[in-house]
Design a protein around this motif. Structure first.
Motif, PDB file in Angstrom:
ATOM      1  N   VAL A  13      54.112 117.536  33.104  1.00  0.00           N
ATOM      2  CA  VAL A  13      53.261 118.226  32.127  1.00  0.00           C
ATOM      3  C   VAL A  13      53.852 119.614  31.874  1.00  0.00           C
ATOM      4  CG1 VAL A  13      50.959 119.161  31.661  1.00  0.00           C
ATOM      5  CG2 VAL A  13      51.188 116.965  32.859  1.00  0.00           C
ATOM      6  N   VAL A  14      54.121 119.928  30.608  1.00  0.00           N
ATOM      7  CA  VAL A  14      54.690 121.234  30.275  1.00  0.00           C
ATOM      8  C   VAL A  14      53.735 122.094  29.461  1.00  0.00           C
ATOM      9  CG1 VAL A  14      57.101 120.539  30.461  1.00  0.00           C
ATOM     10  CG2 VAL A  14      55.913 120.287  28.276  1.00  0.00           C
ATOM     11  N   ALA A  15      52.695 121.496  28.886  1.00  0.00           N
ATOM     12  CA  ALA A  15      51.712 122.275  28.124  1.00  0.00           C
ATOM     13  C   ALA A  15      50.431 121.472  27.996  1.00  0.00           C
ATOM     14  CB  ALA A  15      52.248 122.618  26.744  1.00  0.00           C
ATOM     15  N   THR A  22      38.572 116.811  23.393  1.00  0.00           N
ATOM     16  CA  THR A  22      39.852 116.237  23.798  1.00  0.00           C
ATOM     17  C   THR A  22      40.807 117.320  24.281  1.00  0.00           C
ATOM     18  OG1 THR A  22      40.769 116.390  21.570  1.00  0.00           O
ATOM     19  CG2 THR A  22      39.691 114.314  22.166  1.00  0.00           C
ATOM     20  N   THR A  23      41.785 116.891  25.057  1.00  0.00           N
ATOM     21  CA  THR A  23      42.850 117.778  25.530  1.00  0.00           C
ATOM     22  C   THR A  23      44.173 117.178  25.091  1.00  0.00           C
ATOM     23  OG1 THR A  23      41.575 118.501  27.450  1.00  0.00           O
ATOM     24  CG2 THR A  23      43.960 118.758  27.585  1.00  0.00           C
ATOM     25  N   THR A  24      45.021 118.004  24.483  1.00  0.00           N
ATOM     26  CA  THR A  24      46.364 117.586  24.106  1.00  0.00           C
ATOM     27  C   THR A  24      47.297 117.947  25.248  1.00  0.00           C
ATOM     28  OG1 THR A  24      45.887 117.935  21.780  1.00  0.00           O
ATOM     29  CG2 THR A  24      48.207 117.843  22.403  1.00  0.00           C
ATOM     30  N   VAL A  25      48.042 116.950  25.728  1.00  0.00           N
ATOM     31  CA  VAL A  25      48.935 117.138  26.878  1.00  0.00           C
ATOM     32  C   VAL A  25      50.363 116.844  26.441  1.00  0.00           C
ATOM     33  CG1 VAL A  25      49.434 116.417  29.245  1.00  0.00           C
ATOM     34  CG2 VAL A  25      47.072 116.359  28.402  1.00  0.00           C
ATOM     35  N   LYS A  26      51.263 117.806  26.640  1.00  0.00           N
ATOM     36  CA  LYS A  26      52.684 117.611  26.332  1.00  0.00           C
ATOM     37  C   LYS A  26      53.420 117.340  27.634  1.00  0.00           C
ATOM     38  CE  LYS A  26      52.740 120.383  22.175  1.00  0.00           C
ATOM     39  NZ  LYS A  26      53.006 119.391  21.174  1.00  0.00           N
ATOM     40  N   VAL A  27      54.216 116.276  27.634  1.00  0.00           N
ATOM     41  CA  VAL A  27      54.943 115.840  28.826  1.00  0.00           C
ATOM     42  C   VAL A  27      56.435 115.832  28.512  1.00  0.00           C
ATOM     43  CG1 VAL A  27      55.286 113.931  30.443  1.00  0.00           C
ATOM     44  CG2 VAL A  27      52.995 114.414  29.552  1.00  0.00           C
ATOM     45  N   THR A  36      53.610 113.597  23.466  1.00  0.00           N
ATOM     46  CA  THR A  36      52.301 114.243  23.412  1.00  0.00           C
ATOM     47  C   THR A  36      51.219 113.181  23.495  1.00  0.00           C
ATOM     48  OG1 THR A  36      53.185 116.007  22.028  1.00  0.00           O
ATOM     49  CG2 THR A  36      50.804 115.734  22.050  1.00  0.00           C
ATOM     50  N   SER A  37      50.212 113.459  24.303  1.00  0.00           N
ATOM     51  CA  SER A  37      49.080 112.551  24.449  1.00  0.00           C
ATOM     52  C   SER A  37      47.793 113.313  24.202  1.00  0.00           C
ATOM     53  CB  SER A  37      49.063 111.964  25.865  1.00  0.00           C
ATOM     54  OG  SER A  37      47.927 111.142  26.043  1.00  0.00           O
ATOM     55  N   SER A  38      46.865 112.680  23.528  1.00  0.00           N
ATOM     56  CA  SER A  38      45.544 113.254  23.322  1.00  0.00           C
ATOM     57  C   SER A  38      44.555 112.405  24.110  1.00  0.00           C
ATOM     58  CB  SER A  38      45.191 113.249  21.834  1.00  0.00           C
ATOM     59  OG  SER A  38      43.911 113.805  21.638  1.00  0.00           O
TER      60      SER A  38
END
Length: 69
Positions: A13-15, A22-27, A36-38
């Motif tokens: 996880v970088v951001a 919802t949470t946006t997760v950048k991997v 990117t996953s929401s």
């Protein structure tokens, strides 16, 4: 964890950008590519996600489309 899904990619996880629902997760994947996953905020909290945490990205899609101009 065992899943039948074959598209499993390890990353870090970088951001994270939490919202009201919802949470946006950048991997970041090995080699530098990012995905990117929401997900729901509740799921992000339950998983204990935070920047620097190792995760597995599981891709389940019936279609993958590309477009060009």
């Amino acid at each position: 964890m065992r899943l039948s899904a074959r598209n499993q990619l390890t990353g870090t996880v970088v951001a994270m950008q939490p919202g009201a629902v919802t949470t946006t997760v950048k991997v970041e994947l090995p080699g530098g590519a990012r995905m990117t996953s929401s997900i729901t905020k509740e799921a992000a909290d339950e998983l204990g996600l935070e920047v620097g945490r190792a995760v597995i990205v599981v891709v389940k899609a019936s279609d993958v489309m590309l477009a060009v101009d």
